[in-house]
Design a protein around this motif. Structure first.
Motif, PDB file in Angstrom:
ATOM      1  N   ASP A  88      45.372  42.574  44.079  1.00  0.00           N
ATOM      2  CA  ASP A  88      45.471  42.119  45.471  1.00  0.00           C
ATOM      3  C   ASP A  88      45.391  43.257  46.491  1.00  0.00           C
ATOM      4  OD1 ASP A  88      45.678  39.479  44.670  1.00  0.00           O
ATOM      5  OD2 ASP A  88      47.864  39.558  44.555  1.00  0.00           O
ATOM      6  N   HIS A  89      45.716  44.461  46.059  1.00  0.00           N
ATOM      7  CA  HIS A  89      45.709  45.602  46.985  1.00  0.00           C
ATOM      8  C   HIS A  89      44.793  46.708  46.465  1.00  0.00           C
ATOM      9  CE1 HIS A  89      48.930  43.723  49.195  1.00  0.00           C
ATOM     10  NE2 HIS A  89      49.582  43.558  48.071  1.00  0.00           N
ATOM     11  N   ALA A  90      43.690  46.312  45.859  1.00  0.00           N
ATOM     12  CA  ALA A  90      42.744  47.295  45.319  1.00  0.00           C
ATOM     13  C   ALA A  90      42.212  48.176  46.439  1.00  0.00           C
ATOM     14  CB  ALA A  90      41.596  46.573  44.620  1.00  0.00           C
ATOM     15  N   ARG A  91      42.076  49.469  46.144  1.00  0.00           N
ATOM     16  CA  ARG A  91      41.606  50.416  47.143  1.00  0.00           C
ATOM     17  C   ARG A  91      40.101  50.660  47.063  1.00  0.00           C
ATOM     18  NH1 ARG A  91      46.305  54.000  45.153  1.00  0.00           N
ATOM     19  NH2 ARG A  91      45.909  52.556  43.501  1.00  0.00           N
ATOM     20  N   CYS A  92      39.437  50.029  46.089  1.00  0.00           N
ATOM     21  CA  CYS A  92      37.981  50.125  45.973  1.00  0.00           C
ATOM     22  C   CYS A  92      37.505  49.013  45.046  1.00  0.00           C
ATOM     23  CB  CYS A  92      37.544  51.499  45.458  1.00  0.00           C
ATOM     24  SG  CYS A  92      38.036  51.832  43.755  1.00  0.00           S
ATOM     25  N   ASP A  93      36.212  48.757  45.047  1.00  0.00           N
ATOM     26  CA  ASP A  93      35.661  47.693  44.197  1.00  0.00           C
ATOM     27  C   ASP A  93      35.877  47.974  42.717  1.00  0.00           C
ATOM     28  OD1 ASP A  93      34.834  46.209  46.370  1.00  0.00           O
ATOM     29  OD2 ASP A  93      32.778  46.977  46.322  1.00  0.00           O
ATOM     30  N   ARG A  94      35.786  49.248  42.323  1.00  0.00           N
ATOM     31  CA  ARG A  94      35.998  49.581  40.913  1.00  0.00           C
ATOM     32  C   ARG A  94      37.422  49.269  40.469  1.00  0.00           C
ATOM     33  NH1 ARG A  94      34.193  55.493  40.564  1.00  0.00           N
ATOM     34  NH2 ARG A  94      35.645  55.408  38.833  1.00  0.00           N
ATOM     35  N   GLU A  95      38.387  49.465  41.362  1.00  0.00           N
ATOM     36  CA  GLU A  95      39.768  49.137  41.003  1.00  0.00           C
ATOM     37  C   GLU A  95      39.927  47.640  40.826  1.00  0.00           C
ATOM     38  OE1 GLU A  95      44.419  50.037  42.125  1.00  0.00           O
ATOM     39  OE2 GLU A  95      42.889  50.526  43.618  1.00  0.00           O
ATOM     40  N   ARG A 116      39.658  42.995  34.575  1.00  0.00           N
ATOM     41  CA  ARG A 116      39.546  43.227  33.125  1.00  0.00           C
ATOM     42  C   ARG A 116      40.923  43.326  32.489  1.00  0.00           C
ATOM     43  NH1 ARG A 116      35.341  46.944  34.187  1.00  0.00           N
ATOM     44  NH2 ARG A 116      36.847  48.618  33.970  1.00  0.00           N
ATOM     45  N   ALA A 117      41.823  44.079  33.130  1.00  0.00           N
ATOM     46  CA  ALA A 117      43.171  44.250  32.593  1.00  0.00           C
ATOM     47  C   ALA A 117      43.914  42.918  32.559  1.00  0.00           C
ATOM     48  CB  ALA A 117      43.948  45.275  33.425  1.00  0.00           C
ATOM     49  N   LYS A 118      43.773  42.124  33.597  1.00  0.00           N
ATOM     50  CA  LYS A 118      44.440  40.820  33.657  1.00  0.00           C
ATOM     51  C   LYS A 118      43.928  39.906  32.549  1.00  0.00           C
ATOM     52  CE  LYS A 118      45.160  36.794  36.546  1.00  0.00           C
ATOM     53  NZ  LYS A 118      44.699  36.033  37.677  1.00  0.00           N
ATOM     54  N   MET A 129      46.975  50.623  26.940  1.00  0.00           N
ATOM     55  CA  MET A 129      46.710  52.026  27.228  1.00  0.00           C
ATOM     56  C   MET A 129      45.625  52.549  26.276  1.00  0.00           C
ATOM     57  SD  MET A 129      48.952  55.450  27.894  1.00  0.00           S
ATOM     58  CE  MET A 129      50.383  54.568  28.144  1.00  0.00           C
ATOM     59  N   ALA A 130      45.706  52.198  25.004  1.00  0.00           N
ATOM     60  CA  ALA A 130      44.703  52.639  24.030  1.00  0.00           C
ATOM     61  C   ALA A 130      43.309  52.134  24.402  1.00  0.00           C
ATOM     62  CB  ALA A 130      45.095  52.168  22.629  1.00  0.00           C
ATOM     63  N   GLU A 131      43.266  50.975  25.048  1.00  0.00           N
ATOM     64  CA  GLU A 131      41.992  50.383  25.460  1.00  0.00           C
ATOM     65  C   GLU A 131      41.544  50.866  26.838  1.00  0.00           C
ATOM     66  OE1 GLU A 131      42.383  46.136  25.004  1.00  0.00           O
ATOM     67  OE2 GLU A 131      42.794  46.309  22.859  1.00  0.00           O
ATOM     68  N   GLY A 132      42.327  51.753  27.459  1.00  0.00           N
ATOM     69  CA  GLY A 132      41.959  52.327  28.757  1.00  0.00           C
ATOM     70  C   GLY A 132      42.153  51.395  29.938  1.00  0.00           C
ATOM     71  N   LEU A 133      42.978  50.364  29.772  1.00  0.00           N
ATOM     72  CA  LEU A 133      43.191  49.382  30.839  1.00  0.00           C
ATOM     73  C   LEU A 133      44.362  49.719  31.743  1.00  0.00           C
ATOM     74  CD1 LEU A 133      42.523  46.241  28.636  1.00  0.00           C
ATOM     75  CD2 LEU A 133      40.990  47.250  30.336  1.00  0.00           C
ATOM     76  N   VAL A 134      45.280  50.559  31.270  1.00  0.00           N
ATOM     77  CA  VAL A 134      46.411  51.044  32.066  1.00  0.00           C
ATOM     78  C   VAL A 134      46.549  52.534  31.804  1.00  0.00           C
ATOM     79  CG1 VAL A 134      47.621  48.820  31.998  1.00  0.00           C
ATOM     80  CG2 VAL A 134      48.163  50.563  30.300  1.00  0.00           C
ATOM     81  N   LEU A 153      47.438  57.608  47.716  1.00  0.00           N
ATOM     82  CA  LEU A 153      46.350  58.379  47.119  1.00  0.00           C
ATOM     83  C   LEU A 153      45.478  57.456  46.288  1.00  0.00           C
ATOM     84  CD1 LEU A 153      48.406  61.457  45.869  1.00  0.00           C
ATOM     85  CD2 LEU A 153      46.953  61.314  47.908  1.00  0.00           C
ATOM     86  N   PRO A 154      44.176  57.739  46.205  1.00  0.00           N
ATOM     87  CA  PRO A 154      43.328  56.879  45.387  1.00  0.00           C
ATOM     88  C   PRO A 154      43.703  57.007  43.919  1.00  0.00           C
ATOM     89  CG  PRO A 154      42.089  58.747  46.238  1.00  0.00           C
ATOM     90  CD  PRO A 154      43.449  58.788  46.866  1.00  0.00           C
ATOM     91  N   GLY A 155      43.778  55.875  43.240  1.00  0.00           N
ATOM     92  CA  GLY A 155      44.078  55.880  41.816  1.00  0.00           C
ATOM     93  C   GLY A 155      42.858  56.334  41.026  1.00  0.00           C
TER      94      GLY A 155
END
Length: 85
Positions: free
Chosen positions: A7-14, A20-22, A63-68, A79-81
Motif C-alpha cells: 500500500d505504501h510502495a515507493r516504486c513500481d518494483r517494490e 509476489r511476496a503476498k 528469505m531464502a526465496e528472496g521475498l523478504v 530511505l528507498p528500500g
C-alpha cells in the motif's frame, strides 16, 4: 524480517515485489498445518510472531526465496528500500 510494501510502495518494483511476496505467503499458509507463536513486542509495540507450516519457518523460507530481507532496526522508512535501488 522486512517485506516490500504494497500500500505504501515507493516504486513500481517494490509494488511488484510486494504482490509476489503476498502470493507466496498465501500459498505457504495454505500448504499445511500452520502454527503461530508470539513472543513479546518490538520497539514499535508490534507483537513479534513466528509462523511455521508443517514445522518449517515461513520467514526463513521467504528469505531464502528472496521475498523478504533481514530487518535492520533504526533503518529509516524514508530511505528507498532494496526493491527501489
Amino acid at each position: 524480517h522486512d517485506a516490500p510494501e504494497l500500500d505504501h510502495a515507493r516504486c513500481d518494483r517494490e509494488k511488484t515485489a510486494a504482490l509476489r511476496a503476498k502470493a507466496r505467503l498465501e500459498e505457504l499458509m495454505r500448504s499445511g498445518k500452520v502454527e503461530i507463536k508470539t513472543e513479546g513486542c518490538d520497539i514499535y509495540r508490534r507483537t513479534r510472531v513466528y509462523v511455521t507450516v508443517d514445522g518449517k519457518d515461513v520467514a526463513a523460507t521467504m528469505m531464502a526465496e528472496g521475498l523478504v530481507i533481514p530487518y535492520q532496526s533504526g533503518q529509516s522508512r524514508r530511505l528507498p528500500g532494496p526493491w527501489c535501488r
